[in-house]
Design a protein around this motif. Structure first.
Motif, PDB file in Angstrom:
ATOM      1  N   ILE A  46       0.860  -1.096   0.143  1.00  0.00           N
ATOM      2  CA  ILE A  46      -0.041  -0.090  -0.179  1.00  0.00           C
ATOM      3  C   ILE A  46       0.872   1.289  -0.050  1.00  0.00           C
ATOM      4  CG2 ILE A  46      -1.769   1.237   1.038  1.00  0.00           C
ATOM      5  CD1 ILE A  46      -2.611  -1.320   2.554  1.00  0.00           C
ATOM      6  N   GLU A  47       1.027   1.827  -1.202  1.00  0.00           N
ATOM      7  CA  GLU A  47       1.872   2.903  -1.365  1.00  0.00           C
ATOM      8  C   GLU A  47       1.539   4.329  -0.478  1.00  0.00           C
ATOM      9  OE1 GLU A  47       1.266   5.640  -5.032  1.00  0.00           O
ATOM     10  OE2 GLU A  47       0.826   3.423  -5.652  1.00  0.00           O
ATOM     11  N   GLN A  48       0.463   4.196   0.069  1.00  0.00           N
ATOM     12  CA  GLN A  48       0.119   5.517   0.938  1.00  0.00           C
ATOM     13  C   GLN A  48       0.671   5.519   2.236  1.00  0.00           C
ATOM     14  OE1 GLN A  48      -2.168   3.841  -1.114  1.00  0.00           O
ATOM     15  NE2 GLN A  48      -2.450   5.599  -2.573  1.00  0.00           N
ATOM     16  N   ILE A  49       1.126   4.240   2.698  1.00  0.00           N
ATOM     17  CA  ILE A  49       1.777   4.163   3.866  1.00  0.00           C
ATOM     18  C   ILE A  49       3.337   4.661   3.737  1.00  0.00           C
ATOM     19  CG2 ILE A  49       2.666   2.429   5.622  1.00  0.00           C
ATOM     20  CD1 ILE A  49       0.605   0.680   5.084  1.00  0.00           C
ATOM     21  N   LYS A  50       3.671   5.752   4.314  1.00  0.00           N
ATOM     22  CA  LYS A  50       4.740   6.594   4.150  1.00  0.00           C
ATOM     23  C   LYS A  50       5.721   6.051   5.325  1.00  0.00           C
ATOM     24  CE  LYS A  50       3.212   8.511   0.701  1.00  0.00           C
ATOM     25  NZ  LYS A  50       3.388   8.166  -0.431  1.00  0.00           N
ATOM     26  N   GLY A  51       5.424   5.499   6.355  1.00  0.00           N
ATOM     27  CA  GLY A  51       6.232   5.106   7.521  1.00  0.00           C
ATOM     28  C   GLY A  51       5.572   4.103   8.239  1.00  0.00           C
ATOM     29  N   TYR A  52       6.469   3.245   8.709  1.00  0.00           N
ATOM     30  CA  TYR A  52       5.836   1.969   9.531  1.00  0.00           C
ATOM     31  C   TYR A  52       6.939   1.545  10.523  1.00  0.00           C
ATOM     32  CZ  TYR A  52       4.641  -2.999  10.358  1.00  0.00           C
ATOM     33  OH  TYR A  52       4.407  -4.035  10.914  1.00  0.00           O
ATOM     34  N   GLU A  53       6.709   1.337  11.722  1.00  0.00           N
ATOM     35  CA  GLU A  53       7.366   0.543  12.790  1.00  0.00           C
ATOM     36  C   GLU A  53       6.155  -0.327  13.501  1.00  0.00           C
ATOM     37  OE1 GLU A  53       8.842   3.410  16.002  1.00  0.00           O
ATOM     38  OE2 GLU A  53       8.981   4.433  14.402  1.00  0.00           O
ATOM     39  N   TRP A  54       6.915  -0.990  14.138  1.00  0.00           N
ATOM     40  CA  TRP A  54       6.159  -1.923  15.114  1.00  0.00           C
ATOM     41  C   TRP A  54       7.183  -2.339  16.400  1.00  0.00           C
ATOM     42  CZ3 TRP A  54       6.216  -7.130  16.639  1.00  0.00           C
ATOM     43  CH2 TRP A  54       7.096  -7.932  15.790  1.00  0.00           C
ATOM     44  N   GLY A  55       6.683  -2.901  17.513  1.00  0.00           N
ATOM     45  CA  GLY A  55       7.395  -3.322  18.609  1.00  0.00           C
ATOM     46  C   GLY A  55       6.309  -4.054  19.374  1.00  0.00           C
ATOM     47  N   LEU A  56       7.213  -4.565  20.723  1.00  0.00           N
ATOM     48  CA  LEU A  56       6.328  -5.280  21.644  1.00  0.00           C
ATOM     49  C   LEU A  56       6.462  -4.589  22.827  1.00  0.00           C
ATOM     50  CD1 LEU A  56       7.768  -9.185  20.963  1.00  0.00           C
ATOM     51  CD2 LEU A  56       5.671  -8.126  20.217  1.00  0.00           C
ATOM     52  N   ASN A  57       5.504  -4.481  23.693  1.00  0.00           N
ATOM     53  CA  ASN A  57       5.268  -3.925  24.776  1.00  0.00           C
ATOM     54  C   ASN A  57       6.494  -4.522  25.688  1.00  0.00           C
ATOM     55  OD1 ASN A  57       4.261  -2.312  27.104  1.00  0.00           O
ATOM     56  ND2 ASN A  57       3.493  -4.244  27.986  1.00  0.00           N
ATOM     57  N   ASN A  58       7.161  -3.270  26.311  1.00  0.00           N
ATOM     58  CA  ASN A  58       8.151  -3.948  27.520  1.00  0.00           C
ATOM     59  C   ASN A  58       8.120  -2.740  28.569  1.00  0.00           C
ATOM     60  OD1 ASN A  58       9.487  -1.526  26.569  1.00  0.00           O
ATOM     61  ND2 ASN A  58      11.376  -2.485  26.083  1.00  0.00           N
ATOM     62  N   SER A  59       6.912  -2.293  28.674  1.00  0.00           N
ATOM     63  CA  SER A  59       6.974  -1.057  29.792  1.00  0.00           C
ATOM     64  C   SER A  59       6.860  -1.917  31.348  1.00  0.00           C
ATOM     65  CB  SER A  59       5.325  -0.496  29.693  1.00  0.00           C
ATOM     66  OG  SER A  59       5.286   0.430  30.874  1.00  0.00           O
ATOM     67  N   PRO A  60       7.691  -1.473  32.103  1.00  0.00           N
ATOM     68  CA  PRO A  60       7.522  -1.944  33.466  1.00  0.00           C
ATOM     69  C   PRO A  60       6.428  -1.455  34.312  1.00  0.00           C
ATOM     70  CG  PRO A  60       9.051  -0.062  33.242  1.00  0.00           C
ATOM     71  CD  PRO A  60       8.570  -0.614  32.051  1.00  0.00           C
ATOM     72  N   GLU A  61       5.515  -0.460  33.778  1.00  0.00           N
ATOM     73  CA  GLU A  61       4.420   0.144  34.563  1.00  0.00           C
ATOM     74  C   GLU A  61       3.196  -0.877  34.787  1.00  0.00           C
ATOM     75  OE1 GLU A  61       4.166   4.737  33.879  1.00  0.00           O
ATOM     76  OE2 GLU A  61       4.421   3.762  32.100  1.00  0.00           O
ATOM     77  N   GLY A  62       3.082  -2.007  34.200  1.00  0.00           N
ATOM     78  CA  GLY A  62       2.113  -2.673  34.238  1.00  0.00           C
ATOM     79  C   GLY A  62       0.783  -2.213  34.050  1.00  0.00           C
ATOM     80  N   LEU A  63       0.554  -1.150  33.099  1.00  0.00           N
ATOM     81  CA  LEU A  63      -0.580  -0.431  32.927  1.00  0.00           C
ATOM     82  C   LEU A  63      -0.976  -0.958  31.358  1.00  0.00           C
ATOM     83  CD1 LEU A  63       0.165   2.848  34.172  1.00  0.00           C
ATOM     84  CD2 LEU A  63      -1.233   1.191  35.168  1.00  0.00           C
ATOM     85  N   ASP A  64      -0.521  -2.013  30.541  1.00  0.00           N
ATOM     86  CA  ASP A  64      -0.899  -2.419  29.232  1.00  0.00           C
ATOM     87  C   ASP A  64      -2.107  -3.010  29.063  1.00  0.00           C
ATOM     88  OD1 ASP A  64      -0.480  -5.306  29.399  1.00  0.00           O
ATOM     89  OD2 ASP A  64       1.517  -4.480  30.294  1.00  0.00           O
ATOM     90  N   LYS A  65      -2.644  -3.335  30.024  1.00  0.00           N
ATOM     91  CA  LYS A  65      -4.210  -3.931  29.982  1.00  0.00           C
ATOM     92  C   LYS A  65      -4.119  -5.337  29.147  1.00  0.00           C
ATOM     93  CE  LYS A  65      -6.402   0.136  31.283  1.00  0.00           C
ATOM     94  NZ  LYS A  65      -7.532   1.047  31.247  1.00  0.00           N
ATOM     95  N   GLY A  66      -2.868  -5.941  28.912  1.00  0.00           N
ATOM     96  CA  GLY A  66      -2.993  -6.969  27.999  1.00  0.00           C
ATOM     97  C   GLY A  66      -2.504  -6.564  26.605  1.00  0.00           C
ATOM     98  N   PHE A  67      -2.388  -5.396  26.199  1.00  0.00           N
ATOM     99  CA  PHE A  67      -1.996  -5.214  24.870  1.00  0.00           C
ATOM    100  C   PHE A  67      -0.419  -5.486  24.695  1.00  0.00           C
ATOM    101  CE2 PHE A  67      -5.911  -3.030  25.234  1.00  0.00           C
ATOM    102  CZ  PHE A  67      -6.560  -2.799  23.945  1.00  0.00           C
ATOM    103  N   THR A  68      -0.229  -6.186  23.647  1.00  0.00           N
ATOM    104  CA  THR A  68       1.359  -6.446  23.558  1.00  0.00           C
ATOM    105  C   THR A  68       1.974  -6.138  22.317  1.00  0.00           C
ATOM    106  OG1 THR A  68       0.607  -8.515  22.357  1.00  0.00           O
ATOM    107  CG2 THR A  68       0.863  -8.622  24.833  1.00  0.00           C
ATOM    108  N   HIS A  69       1.393  -5.648  21.495  1.00  0.00           N
ATOM    109  CA  HIS A  69       1.696  -5.453  20.110  1.00  0.00           C
ATOM    110  C   HIS A  69       1.296  -3.984  19.827  1.00  0.00           C
ATOM    111  CE1 HIS A  69       2.582  -9.568  19.976  1.00  0.00           C
ATOM    112  NE2 HIS A  69       3.252  -9.264  18.697  1.00  0.00           N
TER     113      HIS A  69
END
Length: 136
Positions: A69-92
């Protein structure tokens, strides 16, 4: 005294206009700033029991979208590594950049984006999406 009052009123008028924001500016469907980009942030929480290989399939499918999809001009992703414990189960976290709302409007119903949804949906417990214009 009348001149001072007139100068005072004119000054207030200029200040009010300087800080005024119109609905036309805020609600413009094509808001594009030369120093601003449209960010599309997507967070995933996978269903309990989703295997590592199923998650990898989702990661790979999402990561393939910028080449499709050429309209995407930038992309990155990663896994949660926050030590705060506020992610509510979201990992990606996935972070896409568009230059305009029109580009995002092409991306959302794009057949390749829909095909990605078919890969994701069986494993998805929850999703959070936030879009914003960057402020610099």
């Amino acid at each position: 005294m009348k001149i001072k009052a007139l100068v005072f009123l004119i000054s207030i008028s200029f200040m009010a206009n300087a800080f005024a924001v119109t609905n036309e500016t805020n609600n413009s469907p094509t808001m594009i700033k030369t120093d601003s980009l449209l960010r599309h942030v997507v967070l995933f929480k996978f269903k309990e029991g989703t295997t590592k290989s199923q998650i990898k399939e989702v990661e790979d499918a999402f990561s393939a979208l910028p080449s499709k999809i050429e309209q995407i001009k930038g992309y990155e992703w990663g896994l949660n590594n926050s030590p705060e414990g506020l992610d509510k189960g979201f990992t990606h976290a996935f972070f896409l950049t568009f230059e305009s709302e029109e580009d995002r409007a092409i991306y959302l119903p794009h057949p390749d984006h829909k095909a990605f949804g078919a890969v994701l949906t069986p494993h998805l417990d929850d999703v959070l999406v936030i879009d914003y214009w960057t402020n610099q």
